[in-house]
Design an enzyme around this catalytic site. Structure first.
Site, mmCIF file in Angstrom:
data_model
loop_
_atom_site.group_PDB
_atom_site.id
_atom_site.type_symbol
_atom_site.label_atom_id
_atom_site.label_comp_id
_atom_site.label_asym_id
_atom_site.label_seq_id
_atom_site.Cartn_x
_atom_site.Cartn_y
_atom_site.Cartn_z
ATOM 1 N N GLY A 13 0.819 -1.216 0.000
ATOM 2 C CA GLY A 13 0.000 0.000 0.000
ATOM 3 C C GLY A 13 0.844 1.255 0.000
ATOM 4 N N SER A 39 0.767 -3.786 5.206
ATOM 5 C CA SER A 39 1.078 -3.940 6.614
ATOM 6 C C SER A 39 1.635 -2.641 7.172
ATOM 7 C CB SER A 39 2.107 -5.051 6.786
ATOM 8 O OG SER A 39 2.622 -4.996 8.080
ATOM 9 N N ILE A 42 5.180 -2.729 8.526
ATOM 10 C CA ILE A 42 6.325 -2.574 7.614
ATOM 11 C C ILE A 42 6.407 -1.125 7.140
ATOM 12 C CG2 ILE A 42 7.267 -3.238 5.366
ATOM 13 C CD1 ILE A 42 6.237 -5.994 5.784
ATOM 14 N N VAL A 47 9.484 8.084 0.561
ATOM 15 C CA VAL A 47 10.054 9.129 -0.294
ATOM 16 C C VAL A 47 9.359 9.025 -1.662
ATOM 17 C CG1 VAL A 47 12.308 9.521 0.758
ATOM 18 C CG2 VAL A 47 11.974 7.539 -0.721
ATOM 19 N N LYS A 78 6.023 21.838 -10.458
ATOM 20 C CA LYS A 78 7.406 21.576 -10.880
ATOM 21 C C LYS A 78 7.515 21.877 -12.373
ATOM 22 C CE LYS A 78 10.710 17.818 -11.476
ATOM 23 N NZ LYS A 78 10.929 16.383 -11.365
ATOM 24 N N VAL A 183 1.859 -10.316 5.281
ATOM 25 C CA VAL A 183 1.914 -11.572 4.527
ATOM 26 C C VAL A 183 3.132 -12.356 5.016
ATOM 27 C CG1 VAL A 183 2.255 -12.587 2.245
ATOM 28 C CG2 VAL A 183 0.745 -10.610 2.521
ATOM 29 N N LEU A 331 8.797 -0.337 -6.754
ATOM 30 C CA LEU A 331 10.171 -0.677 -6.377
ATOM 31 C C LEU A 331 10.454 -2.173 -6.524
ATOM 32 C CD1 LEU A 331 10.450 1.590 -3.201
ATOM 33 C CD2 LEU A 331 11.393 2.037 -5.472
ATOM 34 N N THR A 342 11.753 9.485 -12.179
ATOM 35 C CA THR A 342 11.078 8.587 -13.123
ATOM 36 C C THR A 342 10.346 7.408 -12.473
ATOM 37 O OG1 THR A 342 13.305 7.689 -13.452
ATOM 38 C CG2 THR A 342 12.407 9.063 -15.195
HETATM 39 C C1 LIG Z 1 15.811 7.789 -2.027
HETATM 40 C C2 LIG Z 1 14.636 7.679 -2.955
HETATM 41 C C3 LIG Z 1 14.093 8.828 -3.516
HETATM 42 C C4 LIG Z 1 13.030 8.740 -4.420
HETATM 43 N N1 LIG Z 1 12.546 9.871 -5.021
HETATM 44 C C5 LIG Z 1 11.621 9.751 -5.995
HETATM 45 C C6 LIG Z 1 11.130 10.890 -6.698
HETATM 46 O O1 LIG Z 1 11.483 12.027 -6.406
HETATM 47 N N2 LIG Z 1 10.240 10.695 -7.680
HETATM 48 C C7 LIG Z 1 9.793 9.453 -8.014
HETATM 49 O O2 LIG Z 1 9.028 9.321 -8.968
HETATM 50 N N3 LIG Z 1 10.176 8.382 -7.316
HETATM 51 C C8 LIG Z 1 11.073 8.490 -6.333
HETATM 52 N N4 LIG Z 1 11.466 7.381 -5.636
HETATM 53 C C9 LIG Z 1 10.790 6.124 -5.860
HETATM 54 C C10 LIG Z 1 9.459 6.116 -5.103
HETATM 55 O O3 LIG Z 1 9.691 6.369 -3.736
HETATM 56 C C11 LIG Z 1 8.768 4.774 -5.269
HETATM 57 O O4 LIG Z 1 8.711 4.445 -6.636
HETATM 58 C C12 LIG Z 1 7.365 4.828 -4.752
HETATM 59 O O5 LIG Z 1 7.320 5.308 -3.438
HETATM 60 C C13 LIG Z 1 6.727 3.466 -4.806
HETATM 61 O O6 LIG Z 1 7.152 2.637 -3.776
HETATM 62 P P1 LIG Z 1 6.415 1.236 -3.636
HETATM 63 O O7 LIG Z 1 4.968 1.492 -3.448
HETATM 64 O O8 LIG Z 1 6.840 0.380 -4.753
HETATM 65 O O9 LIG Z 1 7.071 0.622 -2.331
HETATM 66 P P2 LIG Z 1 6.867 0.977 -0.772
HETATM 67 O O10 LIG Z 1 6.551 2.396 -0.536
HETATM 68 O O11 LIG Z 1 8.065 0.401 -0.084
HETATM 69 O O12 LIG Z 1 5.588 0.148 -0.344
HETATM 70 C C14 LIG Z 1 5.650 -1.232 -0.101
HETATM 71 C C15 LIG Z 1 4.341 -1.685 0.507
HETATM 72 O O13 LIG Z 1 4.352 -3.103 0.638
HETATM 73 C C16 LIG Z 1 3.916 -3.461 1.922
HETATM 74 N N5 LIG Z 1 4.519 -4.755 2.270
HETATM 75 C C17 LIG Z 1 5.781 -5.165 2.051
HETATM 76 N N6 LIG Z 1 5.950 -6.413 2.512
HETATM 77 C C18 LIG Z 1 4.760 -6.801 3.002
HETATM 78 C C19 LIG Z 1 4.286 -7.986 3.619
HETATM 79 N N7 LIG Z 1 5.079 -9.033 3.820
HETATM 80 N N8 LIG Z 1 3.007 -8.015 4.021
HETATM 81 C C20 LIG Z 1 2.170 -6.976 3.831
HETATM 82 N N9 LIG Z 1 2.557 -5.831 3.246
HETATM 83 C C21 LIG Z 1 3.839 -5.745 2.848
HETATM 84 C C22 LIG Z 1 4.377 -2.319 2.812
HETATM 85 O O14 LIG Z 1 3.644 -2.270 3.999
HETATM 86 C C23 LIG Z 1 4.072 -1.127 1.893
HETATM 87 O O15 LIG Z 1 2.708 -0.791 2.014
HETATM 88 C C24 LIG Z 1 12.493 7.470 -4.707
HETATM 89 C C25 LIG Z 1 12.994 6.329 -4.088
HETATM 90 C C26 LIG Z 1 14.066 6.421 -3.224
HETATM 91 C C27 LIG Z 1 14.601 5.181 -2.576
#
Ligand SMILES: Cc1cc2nc3c(=O)[nH]c(=O)nc-3n(C[C@H](O)[C@H](O)[C@H](O)COP(=O)(O)OP(=O)(O)OC[C@H]3O[C@@H](n4cnc5c(N)ncnc54)[C@H](O)[C@@H]3O)c2cc1C
Length: 499
Positions: A13, A39, A42, A47, A78, A183, A331, A342
């Site tokens: 989420g 969760s 977690i 960011v 922006k 999970v 990610l 991006t």
């Molecule tokens: C340093 C940094 C700077 C960034 N800056 C930018 C930016 O300026 N512009 C941009 O476009 N992108 C940027 N990004 C990328 C951006 O942050 C991510 O693409 C975006 O936040 C998506 O993250 P996500 O949802 O894939 O993962 P996350 O935010 O990590 O979410 C993962 C989810 O999975 C859940 N989860 C994981 N394991 C379990 C489990 N076992 N059971 C239940 N739930 C679980 C967690 O609770 C969470 O809800 C940046 C990334 C980094 C590292």
């Protein structure tokens, strides 16, 4: 036998999970149920606050009201990224979302510009770019001119936490079911290897037909369960860590991101309505985490509002972003450092691609192969664009920058650089996210000066050419005086929504 897809389960989420939930429910919610499990123990990466203009298409497709969006996510406008110290220490340039000058038949504007400069024109590319002019002056309004010469493309900076919350509210209203839970294990079909269900800590199971892995860097399904492998690109993009910290806002909110290069990495500053987002992306071979934290805190120009948080990553991509009945988005699908903002865009385009390839009658190999092919190309094109920023530099102060300059780069990129350096020619690869105008700004900004221009630019007389450049300059500068301050725009649009 193929299994019809009636239920989509999203694991995670964060931004990826909620963007996926919202768009899938909005566009194909009539044929699939959507359940998202996340969760709180977690949490999310926290960011990801700078975006690029296509996000507007995403919001429009969802039917999101812009004023509400800006207010709820504390967003700012922006117009560009300012790259400081990238070419040499002390020099800077902007990569704006605009295109300088005007479009010319058969031959890009910058060829004419080069000739005009040889004839005495003192202006540079950015002087003809309304995005640049507005970014520097701190001005912004939505310009509705039909004349493309006066367009002002923009994206947003927003608070990542508030954005996920905004999309969660939006998705739940549409009927997405949210389940809170960790999970702990996964059931797989013994024969096909497909995921059948997720098992939560409390023992309950969540079944589904198609699983979207938005679980963040570890890739709970795509990697930990299906072990799809990873293409590691850290030899080209060696930064593998970041430290992030919020700080107090500035009195005047700028309408661009700052990217400030240091001896072995770079620092971002993202202005929001209520605070600044700051971070330092670095190579752990050159800085310890403690050194990185200290560098960031010493280079803030407003007071830090929290303890700095360290994040670790490996640049590259999952070899198969769709494998069996799992599609990795966000990610979990790979990571390219946020130099050109991006990642959120990659989430957006993966969701759209998935919807375009949606296997409602069941998953077949050709769909999966096509999906994976397209996402590979997309990641590689962005990878090349990022490497360009590092590779073409004239910094002499550290081994990091010297190594970046001397490293071997992908053939696709070296060809592009050579072509531009020799002749000023620049062409967009099919579907490349970055248009010629983006490549042009970064190539010039990083210090490549083309040796030639296209002979079409000689078709005008000297007088005609210089007169044309004079006129374009006036047309570009004219709107500035009447445009409101960026802060005024934000105040107006937030008030609009409150009424
Ligand atoms: C340093 C940094 C700077 C960034 N800056 C930018 C930016 O300026 N512009 C941009 O476009 N992108 C940027 N990004 C990328 C951006 O942050 C991510 O693409 C975006 O936040 C998506 O993250 P996500 O949802 O894939 O993962 P996350 O935010 O990590 O979410 C993962 C989810 O999975 C859940 N989860 C994981 N394991 C379990 C489990 N076992 N059971 C239940 N739930 C679980 C967690 O609770 C969470 O809800 C940046 C990334 C980094 C590292």
């Amino acid at each position: 036998m193929k299994q019809t897809i009636k239920k989509v389960v999203i694991l995670g989420g964060g931004t990826a999970g909620w963007m996926s939930a919202a768009m899938i429910k909005k566009l194909i919610g009539s044929i699939v149920d959507v359940e998202l499990v996340e969760s709180e123990s977690i949490g999310t990466v926290g960011v990801g606050e700078a975006t690029i203009p296509p996000i507007q298409l995403f919001n429009t497709a969802l039917g999101i009201n812009e004023a509400e969006f800006i207010r709820e996510t504390k967003a700012t406008v922006k117009l560009a990224i300012k790259f400081e110290n990238w070419k040499t220490q002390g020099e800077s340039y902007y990569h704006t979302f605009g295109a300088a000058g005007k479009s010319m038949a058969f031959c890009h504007f910058h060829h004419f510009l080069k000739r005009s400069q040889q004839l005495g024109n003192k202006a540079n590319l950015w002087d003809y770019d309304l995005n640049y002019l507005c970014a520097v002056e701190g001005k912004f309004a939505k310009i509705n001119s039909k004349d493309p010469i006066l367009s002002l493309p923009y994206a947003y900076h927003f608070d990542a936490g508030l954005y996920a919350r905004f999309l969660r509210k939006f998705s739940e209203k549409l009927g997405v079911k949210r389940t809170e839970g960790l999970v702990e294990s996964v059931n797989q079909d013994q024969e096909t290897g497909d995921i059948q269900s997720l098992v939560l800590k409390d023992g309950s199971t969540i079944t589904g037909d198609l699983f979207i892995d938005c679980s963040g860097f570890k890739g709970v399904l795509i990697q930990e369960q299906l072990n799809t492998g990873y293409d590691d690109w850290s030899h080209w993009l060696p930064c593998d860590s970041a430290v992030a910290v919020p700080s107090e806002r500035h009195e005047k909110t700028s309408a661009y991101t700052r990217s400030i290069a240091h001896a072995a990495g770079w620092q971002w500053r993202i202005p929001l309505q209520h605070r600044n987002g700051n971070g330092f992306v670095y190579s752990s071979a050159h800085y310890s985490d403690e050194e990185a934290k200290a560098l960031l805190l010493n280079n803030l120009d407003t007071k830090a509002l929290a303890e700095p948080k360290v994040l670790k990553f490996k640049t590259g991509r999952r070899r198969k972003q769709w494998h069996r009945n799992v599609v990795a988005i966000g990610l979990s699908s790979g990571f390219l450092e946020p130099l050109e903002s991006t990642s959120i865009h990659l989430i957006q385009s993966a969701i759209i691609r998935l919807i375009q390839h949606f296997p409602h009658q069941g998953i077949d190999d050709s769909t999966v192969v096509e999906y994976n092919k397209q996402s590979k190309v997309e990641f590689e094109q962005i990878r090349d664009f990022l490497i360009l920023h590092y590779h073409v530099n004239e910094r002499t102060d550290s081994t990091f920058w010297r190594d970046m300059r001397n490293m071997e780069i992908p053939e696709t990129l070296s060809h592009k650089i050579k072509l531009f350096a020799e002749s000023g020619k620049l062409f967009r690869e099919a579907n490349d996210l970055f248009l010629e105008s983006s490549w042009l700004q970064v190539m010039l900004g990083q210090g490549i000066e083309p040796q030639d221009y296209h002979p079409i630019a000689n078709n005008m007389s000297k007088e005609q050419l210089l007169d044309m450049f004079d006129k374009i300059l006036k047309i570009k500068q004219e709107p500035l005086a009447s445009l409101p301050e960026h802060d005024q725009f934000l105040a107006n649009i937030c008030r609009l929504n409150n009424e």
